[in-house]
Design an enzyme around this catalytic site. Structure first.
Site, PDB file in Angstrom:
ATOM      1  N   GLY A  46       0.701  -1.666  -0.095  1.00 52.91           N
ATOM      2  CA  GLY A  46      -0.051   0.234  -0.140  1.00 52.91           C
ATOM      3  C   GLY A  46       1.095   1.633   0.102  1.00 52.91           C
ATOM      4  CB  CYS A  47       3.897   2.256   1.367  1.00 53.86           C
ATOM      5  SG  CYS A  47       2.759   1.956   3.322  1.00 53.86           S
ATOM      6  CB  THR A  48       4.824   0.412  -2.752  1.00 57.52           C
ATOM      7  OG1 THR A  48       5.893  -0.254  -1.501  1.00 57.52           O
ATOM      8  CG2 THR A  48       5.511   0.249  -4.895  1.00 57.52           C
ATOM      9  N   GLY A  51       3.187   6.139  -3.076  1.00 51.89           N
ATOM     10  CA  GLY A  51       4.037   6.255  -3.024  1.00 51.89           C
ATOM     11  C   GLY A  51       3.912   7.138  -4.663  1.00 51.89           C
TER      12      GLY A  51
END
Length: 159
Positions: A46-48, A51
């Protein structure tokens, strides 16, 4: 320090940033609006995705006079690797001591695999050129989020 509220100035703070830089919120006053996005952990799915979405929309944010910064509790080394691997055109801020996390009240108890863990609740904050908090998104979903932030930026710059 008290948590910033909509329509009020955000207290100044500084954090170590990638590329050998130091981020200080006050340095953007009268120069650029700022998007701070808090995310749980470098290189997780999710963070990738989040970003990458900010990376892909970066030219539109820059054209609107907005600087983007990603913040998590990961180390500077982890941030440097994540930034390089994903070719992020913006800096990542290492909040290992949870200074900004506490200021923005994004540390929450979360359920992970049936256990209670303390972690960052994915959140984004839009701060105008005067250092005033204009929008905040908490408990957000990654899909469609960056488009929402960009729409708020465009609405802010048209006022």
């Amino acid at each position: 320090m008290t948590t910033p509220t909509l329509g009020n100035p955000v207290p100044d703070f500084s954090l170590t940033a990638t590329s050998g830089k130091t981020f200080r919120l006050s340095e953007f006053k009268d120069k650029a609006s700022v998007v701070l996005y808090f995310y749980p952990k470098d290189s997780t799915p999710g963070c990738t995705t989040e970003g990458q979405d900010f990376r892909d929309a970066y030219p539109q944010f820059a054209a609107a006079g907005v600087e983007i910064f990603g913040i998590s509790r990961d180390s500077l080394k982890s941030h440097e690797n994540f930034k390089a691997k994903q070719a992020f055109p913006f800096e990542l801020l290492a909040d290992t001591e949870e200074l900004a996390c506490q200021l923005f009240d994004v540390i929450k108890m979360k359920n992970m695999y049936g256990k209670q863990v303390r972690g960052i609740e994915r959140s984004t904050f839009l701060i105008d050129q005067q250092g005033v908090l204009r929008r905040e998104w908490r408990k957000l979903t990654v899909k469609g989020h960056v488009a929402e932030v960009l729409a708020a930026v465009n609405a802010l710059s048209s006022t």
